[in-house]
Structure formats: structure tokens, C-alpha cells
Write a protein that holds these residues in place. Structure first.
Motif, PDB file in Angstrom:
ATOM      1  N   VAL A   1      -1.795  -2.618  -9.674  1.00  0.00           N
ATOM      2  CA  VAL A   1      -1.754  -3.050  -8.275  1.00  0.00           C
ATOM      3  C   VAL A   1      -0.296  -3.352  -7.935  1.00  0.00           C
ATOM      4  O   VAL A   1       0.474  -3.786  -8.799  1.00  0.00           O
ATOM      5  CB  VAL A   1      -2.663  -4.279  -8.040  1.00  0.00           C
ATOM      6  N   ASP A   2       0.076  -3.048  -6.692  1.00  0.00           N
ATOM      7  CA  ASP A   2       1.450  -3.296  -6.238  1.00  0.00           C
ATOM      8  C   ASP A   2       1.458  -4.409  -5.208  1.00  0.00           C
ATOM      9  O   ASP A   2       0.663  -4.387  -4.264  1.00  0.00           O
ATOM     10  CB  ASP A   2       2.028  -2.010  -5.605  1.00  0.00           C
ATOM     11  N   LEU A   3       2.350  -5.378  -5.387  1.00  0.00           N
ATOM     12  CA  LEU A   3       2.510  -6.483  -4.442  1.00  0.00           C
ATOM     13  C   LEU A   3       3.931  -6.451  -3.891  1.00  0.00           C
ATOM     14  O   LEU A   3       4.852  -5.928  -4.523  1.00  0.00           O
ATOM     15  CB  LEU A   3       2.265  -7.831  -5.137  1.00  0.00           C
ATOM     16  N   ILE A   4       4.105  -7.050  -2.702  1.00  0.00           N
ATOM     17  CA  ILE A   4       5.433  -7.121  -2.100  1.00  0.00           C
ATOM     18  C   ILE A   4       5.633  -8.464  -1.410  1.00  0.00           C
ATOM     19  O   ILE A   4       4.674  -9.055  -0.882  1.00  0.00           O
ATOM     20  CB  ILE A   4       5.654  -5.949  -1.092  1.00  0.00           C
TER      21      ILE A   4
ATOM     22  N   THR B   1       0.832  -1.221   0.000  1.00  0.00           N
ATOM     23  CA  THR B   1       0.000   0.000   0.000  1.00  0.00           C
ATOM     24  C   THR B   1       0.865   1.269   0.000  1.00  0.00           C
ATOM     25  O   THR B   1       0.347   2.354  -0.163  1.00  0.00           O
ATOM     26  CB  THR B   1      -0.881  -0.001   1.269  1.00  0.00           C
ATOM     27  N   ASP B   2       2.192   1.087   0.170  1.00  0.00           N
ATOM     28  CA  ASP B   2       3.032   2.295   0.185  1.00  0.00           C
ATOM     29  C   ASP B   2       4.315   2.066  -0.616  1.00  0.00           C
ATOM     30  O   ASP B   2       5.417   2.128  -0.081  1.00  0.00           O
ATOM     31  CB  ASP B   2       3.380   2.651   1.646  1.00  0.00           C
ATOM     32  N   PRO B   3       4.146   1.757  -1.922  1.00  0.00           N
ATOM     33  CA  PRO B   3       5.332   1.429  -2.724  1.00  0.00           C
ATOM     34  C   PRO B   3       6.148   2.687  -3.022  1.00  0.00           C
ATOM     35  O   PRO B   3       5.581   3.765  -3.163  1.00  0.00           O
ATOM     36  CB  PRO B   3       4.731   0.866  -4.006  1.00  0.00           C
ATOM     37  N   PRO B   4       7.469   2.549  -3.124  1.00  0.00           N
ATOM     38  CA  PRO B   4       8.274   3.686  -3.591  1.00  0.00           C
ATOM     39  C   PRO B   4       7.748   4.068  -4.981  1.00  0.00           C
ATOM     40  O   PRO B   4       7.334   3.210  -5.749  1.00  0.00           O
ATOM     41  CB  PRO B   4       9.690   3.120  -3.674  1.00  0.00           C
ATOM     42  N   SER B   5       7.798   5.340  -5.295  1.00  0.00           N
ATOM     43  CA  SER B   5       7.144   5.788  -6.542  1.00  0.00           C
ATOM     44  C   SER B   5       7.841   5.207  -7.771  1.00  0.00           C
ATOM     45  O   SER B   5       9.021   4.826  -7.748  1.00  0.00           O
ATOM     46  CB  SER B   5       7.195   7.324  -6.606  1.00  0.00           C
ATOM     47  N   LEU B   6       7.072   5.099  -8.822  1.00  0.00           N
ATOM     48  CA  LEU B   6       7.549   4.656 -10.133  1.00  0.00           C
ATOM     49  C   LEU B   6       7.081   5.687 -11.150  1.00  0.00           C
ATOM     50  O   LEU B   6       6.003   6.255 -10.971  1.00  0.00           O
ATOM     51  CB  LEU B   6       6.934   3.302 -10.494  1.00  0.00           C
TER      52      LEU B   6
ATOM     53  N   SER C   1      18.071 -10.472   3.589  1.00  0.00           N
ATOM     54  CA  SER C   1      16.821  -9.706   3.654  1.00  0.00           C
ATOM     55  C   SER C   1      16.632  -8.972   2.329  1.00  0.00           C
ATOM     56  O   SER C   1      17.592  -8.404   1.784  1.00  0.00           O
ATOM     57  CB  SER C   1      16.899  -8.689   4.790  1.00  0.00           C
ATOM     58  N   PHE C   2      15.421  -9.018   1.829  1.00  0.00           N
ATOM     59  CA  PHE C   2      15.150  -8.364   0.539  1.00  0.00           C
ATOM     60  C   PHE C   2      13.706  -7.862   0.534  1.00  0.00           C
ATOM     61  O   PHE C   2      12.883  -8.285   1.365  1.00  0.00           O
ATOM     62  CB  PHE C   2      15.354  -9.342  -0.633  1.00  0.00           C
ATOM     63  N   GLU C   3      13.424  -6.951  -0.371  1.00  0.00           N
ATOM     64  CA  GLU C   3      12.046  -6.561  -0.690  1.00  0.00           C
ATOM     65  C   GLU C   3      11.873  -6.812  -2.183  1.00  0.00           C
ATOM     66  O   GLU C   3      12.618  -6.274  -3.000  1.00  0.00           O
ATOM     67  CB  GLU C   3      11.798  -5.083  -0.355  1.00  0.00           C
ATOM     68  N   LEU C   4      10.941  -7.713  -2.504  1.00  0.00           N
ATOM     69  CA  LEU C   4      10.645  -8.013  -3.914  1.00  0.00           C
ATOM     70  C   LEU C   4       9.279  -7.409  -4.208  1.00  0.00           C
ATOM     71  O   LEU C   4       8.285  -7.777  -3.574  1.00  0.00           O
ATOM     72  CB  LEU C   4      10.641  -9.526  -4.146  1.00  0.00           C
ATOM     73  N   ARG C   5       9.252  -6.427  -5.082  1.00  0.00           N
ATOM     74  CA  ARG C   5       8.005  -5.717  -5.416  1.00  0.00           C
ATOM     75  C   ARG C   5       7.582  -6.005  -6.857  1.00  0.00           C
ATOM     76  O   ARG C   5       8.448  -6.091  -7.737  1.00  0.00           O
ATOM     77  CB  ARG C   5       8.197  -4.217  -5.240  1.00  0.00           C
TER      78      ARG C   5
END
Ligand code: TA6
Length: 322
Positions: A122-125, A107-112, A139-143
Motif C-alpha cells: 500500500v502507498d501512503l502520502i 493512488t497514483d504514486p510514481p513507479s518503484l 513544500s514536500f511530498e513524503l511517500r
């Protein structure tokens, strides 16, 4: 649960996803509706796109009738992300674990940079669980941003950030594991991989060079084409339709069809289903990608459906778009 979907600023109102539906076996499923009549269906299990319909409401993705919608087993078909490894690597499951985990709506993705045409997205993480860290101690964030455009095209942008607090870098390989629905594999041609080198998984991953004309299919194919151009076309004569892939940040391309013998050995795959599918996927396999803590990698793949099956080297979907 209402999930928020964004849209480009040119479309004043953000439309919201339909309710987060319950899909097969009660798994959470999102339905993304494009600005006209296209749609996509995405399961939070695996961040898995299981349907993409163009503005003519034609289904373009293949999902096996024997797909097992039961975590942690990955859904057989559609589009999912192989991460942190494509292929088999020691203790990691085949193709990593991203498609075996439950993702969340971001719900709070870095902007694109927003798309120029009107879109809905829709954005998923996905972040690693404690269990994952035992297997792959990073540790990672896969968006994923999954977008439908006014023309019914599908665009999937993937971003991976190294969030290690211990200063460690990590390397990964990745593929957009994509199953496309075709009328008959023996009537399909693939353009864009001519003269490219490839590793043949059926011949001990030996390196070969592709011939000078389009790929056609008469038996099992399992290849990784290396450092290919970014545009690949899947031409389906019977359906008089071409699916064009445009990849960015994904130098390689995987081509796979199990054919009859291998298909029989895959429990969640119908024995004759190989006739109706082809896997073609943008990938970063030959040269793993390395990220330092705080660094982010971005790759994307756009999927266009073109209502023509002409034989041409100049595939510009903008000119002949459906
Ligand atoms: O994408 C091609 C491939 O790597 C093939 O080698 C074949 O193993 C296919 O994936 C199936 O893998 P899966 O784990 O989905 O059954």
C-alpha cells in the motif's frame, strides 16, 4: 472506502486491502494481508504501522497498552517516521510532525521497481498543511510504500521530494521510529553495532565507541550509532527468534529503551512495558539530507523475522528464514 493495494507483476491478481476499517477511537486503519498469512495494520493517523505479523501469525511490533489513539498525539509504539526532524529542534515537535498528521492513500504514486518476490503493498502520502508551513516553510511530498512479501517480511520504502515553488532547498533528518516486541529486554542481544561510534543522549550526546561484542541491556539506553553497517539483528533468546533489519539510505541507527525510571515519566507508556520492547531504527541524523526543488531522496528498511536465536555474525535470513 476500498483502498487499492498493489502486488508484484508476478502475482497476476491485485488483492485489495480489507475495507478501510475503523480502528481504536474510530481512527481509519488499513489492514494489509501478505500473500500467505502475514499481515500489517496501518493507521492513516501518522502513517503509523501498529502491527506486523509474520507467516506464523506472531506479532513482532510493540504498541503500548497506554497508547493514546487521539490526534495529534503520536501513537506510542509500532513504526512511524520522524520527519522533518529526529529529536528536539526549537519550535518543531519532538521528532517532527509526520507522525502527528493524517496521511492519505496515494493512488497514483510514481513507479518503484517492483519486488522480485510476490508482494502486496500500500502507498501512503503526506504533504504539509498550511499550519505546518508556518512551522517549517517547505513544500514536500513524503511517500511510504509498505510491503509484505511471500515470506512475511515487511519492507518500508520512504521517498521525500522537495516541491518548493520558490526555488528553496531544504535539509531534514529522519528516523524509522520502530518499537519491537521482545520477551524480556534482559534476554535480548543486538548484533551489528559492535565497534561502531555512537552519540550517547544520556551523556550530553558525547561520542563513544561501542565495544567488540553484541549489545545487551541492563539499564536505560538512548544512543545514535553513526555510519553503521546496514544489517542489524535483534536476538530474542526466550522467543527463539531473531528480527533482522536491513536498511538502505539510512546511515545511522538509534537504540532506545527507557528502562524503569524514564518509563514512569512517560504518560502513554506502561511502567513495566520497558521489559517487552526495544527501539532500533534506521536513521539519517548525523548528516542532514539536503534536497533542491524537484530532487527526491529514497530510503528503505526491510524487517525479517527468523525463527532462530543463534549467536552468529553471519545473519542471512534467506538461508535460515522462517
Ligand atoms: O528514539 C529515542 C528518543 O529520541 C529518546 O531520546 C526518547 O526521547 C524517545 O525518543 C522518546 O521520544 P517520544 O517523543 O516518542 O516520547
Amino acid at each position: 472506502m476500498r483502498a487499492f493495494v498493489g502486488s508484484s507483476p508476478t502475482v497476476a491478481l491485485c488483492t485489495s486491502l480489507q475495507e478501510n476499517e475503523k480502528g481504536t477511537n474510530g481512527l481509519d486503519k488499513l489492514v494489509l494481508r501478505g500473500p500467505l498469512s502475514s499481515s500489517a495494520e496501518i493507521y492513516l493517523h501518522g502513517g503509523h504501522i501498529t502491527s506486523w505479523k509474520n507467516n506464523y501469525r506472531e506479532e513482532l511490533l510493540f504498541v503500548s497498552n497506554k497508547a493514546i489513539f487521539k490526534p495529534p498525539k503520536a501513537i506510542r509504539g509500532g513504526i512511524s517516521i520522524c520527519f522533518p526532524r529526529f529529536g528536539t529542534h526549537g519550535f518543531l515537535e519532538q521528532h517532527g510532525f509526520a507522525a502527528n498528521r493524517t496521511w492519505s492513500i496515494d493512488t497514483d504514486p510514481p513507479s518503484l521497481p517492483s519486488d522480485s518476490s510476490s508482494t502486496t503493498f500500500v502507498d501512503l502520502i503526506l504533504k504539509p498543511s498550511e499550519g505546518d508551513l508556518k512551522f517549517w516553510p517547505h513544500s514536500f511530498e513524503l511517500r511510504l510504500r509498505i510491503t509484505l512479501t511471500l515470506k512475511g517480511d515487511l519492507k518500508v520504502i520512504s521517498r521525500i521530494r522537495n516541491t518548493n515553488a520558490n526555488g528553496k532547498l531544504f535539509s531534514f533528518t529522519l528516523a524509522y521510529y520502530s518499537y519491537f516486541l521482545v520477551s524480556d529486554i534482559s534476554e535480548v542481544r543486538v548484533e551489528g553495532l559492535e565497534t561502531m561510534d555512537y552519540l550517547d543522549n544520556l551523556k550530553g550526546n558525547e561520542r563513544f565507541t561501542e565495544q567488540g561484542d553484541a549489545l545487551t541491556f541492563e539499564s536505560e539506553v538512548d544512543r545514535i550509532y553513526l555510519s553503521t553497517q546496514n544489517r542489524i539483528a535483534i536476538i530474542d533468546h526466550q522467543k527463539r527468534r531473531t528480527i533482522v533489519l536491513h536498511k538502505e539510505g539510512l546511515p545511522d541507527a538509534v537504540v532506545w529503551n527507557p528502562w524503569d525510571k524514564k518509563a514512569k515519566a512517560i504518560t502513554d507508556f506502561g511502567r513495566d512495558e520497558y521489559k517487552r520492547m526495544i527501539c532500533i531504527e534506521g536513521a539519517a541524523v548525523e548528516k542532514p539530507i539536503t534536497l533542491k526543488p524537484g530532487e527526491e531522496w529514497k530510503g528503505s528498511q526491510e524487517f525479517f523475522s527468523v525463527r532462530s536465536s543463534y549467536n552468529s555474525g553471519e545473519l542471512d535470513p534467506q538461508k535460515v528464514h522462517s
